[in-house]
Design a protein around this motif. Structure first.
Motif, PDB file in Angstrom:
ATOM      1  N   UNK A 167       0.848  -1.197   0.000  1.00 64.95           N
ATOM      2  CA  UNK A 167       0.000   0.000   0.000  1.00 64.95           C
ATOM      3  C   UNK A 167       0.881   1.244   0.000  1.00 64.95           C
ATOM      4  N   UNK A 168       0.760   2.041  -1.063  1.00 61.41           N
ATOM      5  CA  UNK A 168       1.576   3.252  -1.161  1.00 61.41           C
ATOM      6  C   UNK A 168       0.869   4.430  -0.497  1.00 61.41           C
ATOM      7  N   UNK A 169       1.621   5.087   0.376  1.00 65.33           N
ATOM      8  CA  UNK A 169       1.136   6.271   1.068  1.00 65.33           C
ATOM      9  C   UNK A 169       1.975   7.441   0.556  1.00 65.33           C
ATOM     10  N   UNK A 170       1.359   8.601   0.388  1.00 70.59           N
ATOM     11  CA  UNK A 170       2.082   9.748  -0.163  1.00 70.59           C
ATOM     12  C   UNK A 170       3.223  10.175   0.766  1.00 70.59           C
ATOM     13  N   UNK A 171       4.448  10.010   0.283  1.00 71.31           N
ATOM     14  CA  UNK A 171       5.615  10.358   1.102  1.00 71.31           C
ATOM     15  C   UNK A 171       6.168  11.735   0.770  1.00 71.31           C
ATOM     16  N   UNK A 172       5.447  12.491  -0.073  1.00 72.28           N
ATOM     17  CA  UNK A 172       5.881  13.862  -0.379  1.00 72.28           C
ATOM     18  C   UNK A 172       6.929  13.946  -1.475  1.00 72.28           C
ATOM     19  N   UNK A 173       7.235  12.812  -2.116  1.00 75.39           N
ATOM     20  CA  UNK A 173       8.182  12.845  -3.246  1.00 75.39           C
ATOM     21  C   UNK A 173       7.628  11.957  -4.355  1.00 75.39           C
ATOM     22  N   UNK A 211       7.855  10.018   6.210  1.00 72.86           N
ATOM     23  CA  UNK A 211       7.504   8.599   6.415  1.00 72.86           C
ATOM     24  C   UNK A 211       6.009   8.466   6.718  1.00 72.86           C
ATOM     25  N   UNK A 212       5.503   7.254   6.682  1.00 73.50           N
ATOM     26  CA  UNK A 212       4.083   7.031   6.985  1.00 73.50           C
ATOM     27  C   UNK A 212       3.791   7.580   8.384  1.00 73.50           C
ATOM     28  N   UNK A 213       2.728   8.390   8.488  1.00 73.96           N
ATOM     29  CA  UNK A 213       2.487   9.042   9.788  1.00 73.96           C
ATOM     30  C   UNK A 213       1.977   8.057  10.834  1.00 73.96           C
ATOM     31  N   UNK A 244       3.034  -0.964   4.465  1.00 78.08           N
ATOM     32  CA  UNK A 244       2.735   0.458   4.242  1.00 78.08           C
ATOM     33  C   UNK A 244       4.013   1.132   3.770  1.00 78.08           C
ATOM     34  N   UNK A 245       3.978   1.681   2.586  1.00 79.83           N
ATOM     35  CA  UNK A 245       5.189   2.168   1.904  1.00 79.83           C
ATOM     36  C   UNK A 245       5.064   3.652   1.561  1.00 79.83           C
ATOM     37  N   UNK A 246       5.964   4.465   2.092  1.00 74.31           N
ATOM     38  CA  UNK A 246       5.959   5.887   1.724  1.00 74.31           C
ATOM     39  C   UNK A 246       6.848   6.141   0.502  1.00 74.31           C
ATOM     40  N   UNK A 247       7.551   5.107   0.045  1.00 73.43           N
ATOM     41  CA  UNK A 247       8.435   5.240  -1.125  1.00 73.43           C
ATOM     42  C   UNK A 247       9.866   5.457  -0.679  1.00 73.43           C
TER      43      UNK A 247
END
Ligand code: 1GP
Length: 238
Positions: free
Chosen positions: A131-137, A184-186, A175-178
């Motif tokens: 599951x990709x979570x928005x890591x800001x990049x 990182x994932x909050x 859970x992956x922020x990339x």
């Protein structure tokens, strides 16, 4: 370490024993560096070495893992960007489905392409909801998968996606922020997902400090994956 590895991860999760995996990317690490890197990973007491990347050249992973195995007994788990990165030299495979995305290539196509190899393979196959979570990049995984990550604040969607993954039979949720994520994932998101699933939870992407590592654990991560911070400052956790 007891095998299969999934059993080990499940038992650790039940007992509250926190696990650490170091991610090494064959595209960024030279074969000649493997010996020294293996020593550093052993010094960290990492439980697993993940091997994989988004841009790994065909055939590279095989020799890479073979060499790694010459220098360490830490189990190697494949975390492949695509099916060409499979090798029997590793112990196990995260059989990933990109559940946050709507690109059939990473939901089922890559998995089908891997079957001719896996049918004759000794790898332990671990069904994993990714599951990709928005890591800001704009991370490599976003570029390659051409999918949209779940916003950090949409905890409800991330949690429902993780639960759906569990209902579909996934044995782990990741859970992956990339890789190299700015954020990182909050911790609220980690905590909410953890409360709602009964399978082990992996968290990775953008974890660079001991504090971020322990916060991820405190909020429910059973395993944390660290790649970039290890590449940049190989001693940061010691
Ligand atoms: C990436 O979760 C891993 O797939 C690790 O991320 O490189 O940011 O540590 P980092």
């Amino acid at each position: 370490m007891t095998k299969p590895l999934l059993r080990y991860i499940q038992n650790a999760s039940k007992k509250g024993k926190k696990l650490l995996s170091i991610l090494v990317d064959p595209d960024k690490t030279k074969i000649e560096e493997i010996q020294i890197i293996s020593k550093k990973i052993e010094k960290l007491n990492a439980n697993f070495i993940f091997v994989g990347g988004s841009f790994v050249k065909n055939g590279t992973t095989d020799l890479f893992v073979k060499t790694l195995k010459m220098y360490t007994k830490i189990p190697v788990i494949l975390f492949p960007g695509d099916f060409s990165q499979l090798t029997n030299n590793a112990d196990a495979l995260l059989f990933l489905s990109l559940l946050s995305g709507r690109n059939p290539e990473y939901l089922i196509e890559q998995q089908i392409k891997s079957v001719p190899f896996l049918r004759n393979s000794t790898l332990e196959i671990i069904p994993t909801g990714y599951i990709l979570i928005d890591g800001g990049t704009n991370s490599s995984v976003l570029k390659i998968s051409k999918t949209t990550p779940i916003p950090q604040e949409n905890i409800q969607l991330a949690t429902a996606t993780a639960i759906a993954g569990m209902y579909k039979g996934k044995q782990l949720i990741y859970l992956e922020a990339g890789s190299g994520a700015k954020n990182p994932v909050n911790f609220q998101l980690i905590s909410e997902v953890k409360k709602n699933i009964t399978i082990p939870l992996i968290v990775g992407g953008g974890i660079r400090t001991k504090e971020q590592l322990s916060n991820a654990y405190k909020n429910g991560a059973d395993m944390v994956v660290i790649g970039t911070a290890f590449e940049n400052n190989i001693d940061f956790l010691i």
